[in-house]
Design a protein around this motif. Structure first.
Motif, mmCIF file in Angstrom:
data_model
loop_
_atom_site.group_PDB
_atom_site.id
_atom_site.type_symbol
_atom_site.label_atom_id
_atom_site.label_comp_id
_atom_site.label_asym_id
_atom_site.label_seq_id
_atom_site.Cartn_x
_atom_site.Cartn_y
_atom_site.Cartn_z
ATOM 1 N N ALA A 167 12.948 2.905 92.122
ATOM 2 C CA ALA A 167 14.175 2.862 92.937
ATOM 3 C C ALA A 167 14.600 1.417 93.188
ATOM 4 O O ALA A 167 15.785 1.075 93.098
ATOM 5 C CB ALA A 167 13.962 3.599 94.259
ATOM 6 N N ALA A 168 13.616 0.546 93.475
ATOM 7 C CA ALA A 168 13.932 -0.870 93.699
ATOM 8 C C ALA A 168 14.526 -1.473 92.432
ATOM 9 O O ALA A 168 15.528 -2.205 92.469
ATOM 10 C CB ALA A 168 12.666 -1.622 94.114
ATOM 11 N N ASN A 189 23.486 6.512 90.855
ATOM 12 C CA ASN A 189 23.803 7.634 91.741
ATOM 13 C C ASN A 189 22.581 8.418 92.184
ATOM 14 O O ASN A 189 22.692 9.397 92.913
ATOM 15 C CB ASN A 189 24.801 8.572 91.066
ATOM 16 N N LEU A 190 21.386 7.995 91.724
ATOM 17 C CA LEU A 190 20.173 8.706 92.126
ATOM 18 C C LEU A 190 19.713 8.223 93.490
ATOM 19 O O LEU A 190 19.795 7.041 93.794
ATOM 20 C CB LEU A 190 19.047 8.430 91.135
ATOM 21 N N ARG A 191 19.234 9.127 94.297
ATOM 22 C CA ARG A 191 18.592 8.731 95.555
ATOM 23 C C ARG A 191 17.137 9.171 95.447
ATOM 24 O O ARG A 191 16.830 10.339 95.640
ATOM 25 C CB ARG A 191 19.271 9.415 96.755
ATOM 26 N N LEU A 192 16.277 8.225 95.131
ATOM 27 C CA LEU A 192 14.870 8.576 94.903
ATOM 28 C C LEU A 192 14.037 8.364 96.154
ATOM 29 O O LEU A 192 14.207 7.383 96.863
ATOM 30 C CB LEU A 192 14.290 7.699 93.798
ATOM 31 N N TYR A 193 13.121 9.277 96.411
ATOM 32 C CA TYR A 193 12.184 9.097 97.521
ATOM 33 C C TYR A 193 10.935 9.904 97.207
ATOM 34 O O TYR A 193 10.925 10.685 96.254
ATOM 35 C CB TYR A 193 12.820 9.539 98.844
ATOM 36 N N GLY A 194 9.916 9.741 98.041
ATOM 37 C CA GLY A 194 8.671 10.483 97.827
ATOM 38 C C GLY A 194 8.085 10.175 96.461
ATOM 39 O O GLY A 194 7.967 9.023 96.072
ATOM 40 N N ILE A 252 15.487 -3.514 81.620
ATOM 41 C CA ILE A 252 14.214 -2.799 81.456
ATOM 42 C C ILE A 252 13.497 -2.844 82.805
ATOM 43 O O ILE A 252 13.267 -3.927 83.345
ATOM 44 C CB ILE A 252 13.298 -3.496 80.421
ATOM 45 N N VAL A 253 13.159 -1.687 83.351
ATOM 46 C CA VAL A 253 12.496 -1.635 84.662
ATOM 47 C C VAL A 253 11.048 -1.183 84.485
ATOM 48 O O VAL A 253 10.783 -0.120 83.917
ATOM 49 C CB VAL A 253 13.239 -0.657 85.610
#
Ligand code: UDP
Ligand code: MG
Length: 306
Positions: free
Chosen positions: A77-78, A165-170, A5-6
């Protein structure tokens, strides 16, 4: 099957204790292993200290702490980077989402890769929160072709592969379903409970709407043209350049055959401008193609593989 759980938290000192209790009630019923990953997003109140006290007494609790306030996307993302579960569930840390919905989300995940919550009876003010959200959800669904009622709901469950596989930013976390669907991820939406915020303050205002719309333009651009930028910039560039060349040709004929004066003619400026802008556009397309190529050559596996 194990579950991570995040939960991102930014200055939620009044909410973390009740949140922890309610999570406990639900997760205690889990037969398989679970972990709760609290991500402190640079809180300046007692949030981090309280979280660390949970970690000391409960081996299921993991606390990640970002050095400053990076925003919800970075916090997710972390958490995704760290998560070890077969299933990853995200939710808000202000108790607006209800941990009791977690088992239903996980159940639904048997047939899907991503299950998104839908705050059908959303407990926020109408004009500043719900109305902009209705419009934004409609717009995002239309533009991305992924139809969800509630892109903004943090309560979601994912199969491990999807988040890894996600690259999250912004501020892109709102667009995870849209981006995931490009890779063939199967998405479902189920109604979830929503509570009013009882303690602490919301971290967002009406200005979020404009940011979301700008992000939507980016997402649409990436979705349609990130693998073929020349097809986006090229046609516009060719159209402009041809227009400019046509105008210049016409002016040249006028000058040569009719001895017309060209100085001080706005049309001349327009022609030159169109040629320059057109060439720039084509150049941008070519540059984009080079970036795409370098990227693909640097990848060991095709980006659509799991
Ligand atoms: N949050 C965060 N970093 C931020 C802003 C918010 O980690 O920069 C967390 C916040 O603590 C909460 C969740 O993200 O757990 C959702 O934020 P909020 O409740 O303010 O959003 P709203 O429900 O008003 O849309
Ligand atoms: Mg909230």
């Amino acid at each position: 099957m194990t579950v991570s759980i995040v939960i991102p938290l930014y200055n939620e000192e009044e909410n973390v204790e009740p949140l922890y209790e309610r999570l406990h009630e639900v997760l205690d019923t889990f037969s398989s292993g679970y972990e709760i990953i609290f991500v402190d997003d640079g809180s300046t109140d007692k949030t981090l200290a309280i979280l660390e006290s949970f970690q000391k007494k409960n081996e299921h609790v993991i606390v990640l702490s970002l050095r400053r306030n990076f925003g919800q996307t970075a916090a997710f993302a972390a958490g995704f980077d760290f998560a070890r579960g077969d299933v990853v569930v995200t939710m808000d840390g202000d108790l607006q989402n209800d941990p009791k919905d977690i088992p239903r989300l996980i159940e639904k995940l048997k047939d899907f890769d991503l299950v998104s919550g839908w705050r059908k009876h959303r407990q926020d003010t109408f004009f500043t929160r719900r109305l902009p959200s209705i419009i934004a959800n409609w717009l995002i669904s239309k533009v991305t072709g992924v139809n969800l009622h509630d892109y903004g709901c943090s309560l979601k469950a994912y199969k491990r592969d999807v988040v890894k596989n996600l690259r999250l930013y912004g501020e892109m976390h709102r667009f995870i379903p849209a981006m995931a669907s490009w890779y063939g991820v199967k998405i479902a939406e189920i109604e979830t409970t929503h509570h009013p915020r009882l303690r602490g303050k919301s971290k967002y205002g009406i200005s979020r709407t404009i940011k979301v719309i700008l992000d939507l333009i980016t997402v649409k651009f990436l979705q349609s043209f990130s693998t073929k930028p020349i097809q986006f910039f090229g046609p516009v560039g060719v159209l402009f350049a041809l227009g400019g060349l046509g105008i210049s040709f016409y002016l040249t004929i006028e000058k040569l055959f009719w001895g017309a004066m060209l100085a001080g003619r706005p049309l001349l400026l327009l022609g030159v401008l169109l040629i320059i802008v057109g060439v720039q556009f084509i150049g941008m397309g070519l540059l984009g193609e080079m970036i795409v190529r370098v990227y693909h050559e640097s990848q060991k596996k095709p980006i659509y593989a799991r």
